[in-house]
Design an enzyme around this catalytic site. Sequence first.
Site, short mmCIF file in Angstrom:
data_model
loop_
_atom_site.label_atom_id
_atom_site.label_comp_id
_atom_site.label_asym_id
_atom_site.label_seq_id
_atom_site.Cartn_x
_atom_site.Cartn_y
_atom_site.Cartn_z
N CYS A 129 -45.13 -42.02 50.30
CA CYS A 129 -45.41 -42.54 51.65
C CYS A 129 -45.06 -41.58 52.78
CB CYS A 129 -44.69 -43.86 51.86
SG CYS A 129 -45.45 -45.18 50.88
N GLU A 280 -36.81 -38.60 48.48
CA GLU A 280 -35.53 -39.32 48.53
C GLU A 280 -35.67 -40.84 48.60
OE1 GLU A 280 -36.96 -37.37 50.84
OE2 GLU A 280 -36.47 -37.96 52.88
N HIS A 304 -30.22 -32.21 46.84
CA HIS A 304 -30.94 -32.37 48.10
C HIS A 304 -31.34 -33.84 48.32
CE1 HIS A 304 -33.63 -31.08 51.41
NE2 HIS A 304 -34.35 -32.12 51.00
N GLU A 305 -31.96 -34.43 47.32
CA GLU A 305 -32.42 -35.83 47.50
C GLU A 305 -31.23 -36.77 47.63
OE1 GLU A 305 -35.28 -35.64 48.39
OE2 GLU A 305 -35.91 -33.80 47.39
N HIS A 308 -29.91 -36.80 51.13
CA HIS A 308 -30.69 -37.67 52.02
C HIS A 308 -30.14 -39.10 52.08
CE1 HIS A 308 -34.07 -35.45 53.64
NE2 HIS A 308 -34.46 -35.01 52.46
N GLU A 327 -34.29 -33.10 57.61
CA GLU A 327 -34.30 -32.04 56.59
C GLU A 327 -33.27 -30.94 56.84
OE1 GLU A 327 -35.55 -32.49 53.83
OE2 GLU A 327 -37.07 -34.04 54.16
N ASP A 384 -48.57 -33.48 57.59
CA ASP A 384 -48.76 -32.78 56.31
C ASP A 384 -49.29 -31.36 56.52
OD1 ASP A 384 -47.91 -34.93 54.81
OD2 ASP A 384 -49.93 -35.73 54.49
N TYR A 392 -36.16 -27.29 57.72
CA TYR A 392 -35.11 -27.17 56.70
C TYR A 392 -34.16 -26.02 57.02
CZ TYR A 392 -38.07 -30.05 53.58
OH TYR A 392 -38.81 -31.05 53.03
N LYS A 563 -45.49 -26.90 46.69
CA LYS A 563 -44.70 -25.68 46.89
C LYS A 563 -45.27 -24.53 46.06
CE LYS A 563 -39.96 -24.03 46.81
NZ LYS A 563 -38.61 -24.26 46.29
N1 BES Z 1 -38.46 -35.59 52.02
C1 BES Z 1 -38.79 -34.37 51.38
C2 BES Z 1 -40.19 -34.34 50.86
C3 BES Z 1 -41.25 -34.61 51.89
C4 BES Z 1 -41.16 -34.10 53.17
C5 BES Z 1 -42.34 -35.37 51.56
C6 BES Z 1 -42.16 -34.36 54.11
C7 BES Z 1 -43.32 -35.64 52.49
C8 BES Z 1 -43.23 -35.13 53.77
C9 BES Z 1 -37.81 -34.05 50.25
O1 BES Z 1 -36.51 -34.44 50.51
C10 BES Z 1 -37.77 -32.56 50.10
O2 BES Z 1 -37.39 -31.91 51.03
N2 BES Z 1 -38.13 -32.04 48.94
C11 BES Z 1 -38.07 -30.63 48.64
C12 BES Z 1 -36.85 -30.39 47.79
C13 BES Z 1 -36.15 -29.08 48.05
C14 BES Z 1 -35.88 -28.78 49.47
C15 BES Z 1 -34.89 -29.01 47.21
C16 BES Z 1 -39.33 -30.23 47.90
O3 BES Z 1 -40.13 -31.13 47.57
O4 BES Z 1 -39.55 -29.07 47.66
ZN ZN Z 2 -35.61 -33.32 52.06
#
Ligand code: BES
Ligand code: ZN
Length: 610
Positions: A129, A280, A304-305, A308, A327, A384, A392, A563
């Site tokens: 979401c 998270e 990380h999660e 959060h 973040e 997005d 971050y 990523k």
């Molecule tokens: N909340 C984010 C993922 C996210 C951000 C989904 C914005 C949709 C929109 C999650 O906590 C995150 O930052 N994930 C990173 C992990 C990493 C920083 C360790 C990821 O997915 O790479």
């Molecule tokens: Zn995050």
Amino acid sequence: MAPIDPHSFTDSTHPLTTDISLTLYFNFSTSTITSSAVLTLASPHTGDLVLDTRNLTITLVIDPITNTHIPFHLNPVADPIKGQPLTVSLTNNSKILIGFVTSVSSSALQWLNPPQTFNKKYPFVYTQCQAIHARAIFPCQDTPTSRVRYNAKLNIPHQLSAVMSARHVERRGPVSGEAGLSCDESLWCGEGRIVEEFVMEQPIPPYLFAFAVGEIGCREVGPRTRVYAEAVGSVLDAAAKEFAGTEEMIRVGERLFGEYDWERFDLLVLPPSFPYGGMENPRMVFLTPTVIKGDATGAQVVAHELAHSWTGNLITNKTNDHFWLNEGFTTYAERRIVEAVQGEEIAALNIGIGWKGLVDTVERFKDNIEFTKLLTNQEGVDPDDIYSEIPYEKGFQFLWRIERQIGRAAFDEFVKKYIAAFKFQSIDTQTFLEFLRANVPGIENDIDLKTWTEGTGIPPDAMEPVSNIYTKIVSLAHEFKQGRMPSEEEVANWHGQQWELYLENLPKSVEALQVTALDQRYRLSESKDYEVKVAFLQLAIRSRCNEYYNVVEKTLKEVGRMKYLRPLYTALVQGKEEEKIFAQRVFAETRETYHPIAQGVVESIFSKHL
Ligand code: BES
Ligand code: ZN
């Protein structure tokens, strides 16, 4: 009348929703969910109230108390970012029942056919979401300014089970009509189906709503942690091993940031198409299977999660303009947890990897410098599309700068106080700065807070980590240009993170022969660690080593984590004609297996470069 969030139709004069009650009937044959949602408002409202929706078919709107119809209008034209506003015309109503059906192309859902799963026997569906996709599952005020409690009844085939970002109440069934259900439920509980019921008692922003349905099994990992995954013994065993240290991390988190408020901390390992590393979702973090590497390094994503749970889920950014509060704080908190459990050297490596990411991102955004700010203006911008490491890593740097200024002990106290002061609230950058100034008098004389939050690029008082290993690896990477490769002895203790740091600090492109030689010696293209493999493949593409294109193709076809997709597709489309055609072919063959959000991201890479 004023919008409260650039990404929502919610208006400042409308009462916010406090509770949502959902019934979801999963149609796996059509990849749709037939649903109803009862929204409870903070106060009765008369006049129009606008809800966010995307690709939903609205079948009915009534007041469930009086059973009378509520007039509604679904705007036929969709805003490309916000979707279709649903206007309901209220007359002193405080509850609204909406009947609706989701679309097969809901941006929040990925439906996998049995062949796309591990066991290949049953279908699987899961949500994502964040940032603004909850509206593609149910009509809501899809802004993190709003916090709601929810309960949900999921009607699913009896062979499957469900998990949610909520407390599991019970599994009822198989239901055939009488099995103890109230009469309205028996209508939608057909033969061979069961109902899984959940409740989320703590108020959460809509982007934290989550479920997954499939053939899901679990293993115990700790006193408040289980790992869930597709019910394949080997996957569950590997996951349970990888995450064995979770309880220790929760305890560190509690020591640093205050009590863990969500009761359980369960983990769900998703199929490989999950577009993020982790998400998270409260009580049930969602993870990519690529974090399971067999050497417990996946712990960093879990850290990380987990972080959060305090920064993000307890204190939430009011809108995505303040995303760094989520973040940046979480990246800081993650590294504190990593430092406590894995030591200062590993934490420094992570800071170093982040630093390089920040420097590269600022360079990449040189034509879009606006999005190198912490505080952004996302009016007319799809979150997005501008997702990057800036919130971050620049956010991390800002907090680390404050820590250096006032010392760790004082900063730790500040963070604890900050969390206690704003928990279960959604706040903006201004509120954070005011709290900072009030609690650290004179801070604005030592740190240029405006430059940090509103300025572009990297402030002069940002800093690379100081660590022997970090410095050694970076200088080894710089020597690669002169043809020097690290010796066996030098890399003897290197794991994934050391290699990642090394590869990311190599010159952007080098002689193809040198790339091949490096790989022949250290087998990086075969690494089980995707961070290493993808960093290497990027270098290979930029150096035009086409003997690796079959590995690139295989990688793009087996994982959907953005990523990895982003840099690989970007490197390809920045290449010659041959690479572009290759990228287009691979995408055409793989598109269907990617999550809808990932499909959109890859398409936008193509549209920018072709
Ligand atoms: N909340 C984010 C993922 C996210 C951000 C989904 C914005 C949709 C929109 C999650 O906590 C995150 O930052 N994930 C990173 C992990 C990493 C920083 C360790 C990821 O997915 O790479
Ligand atoms: Zn995050």
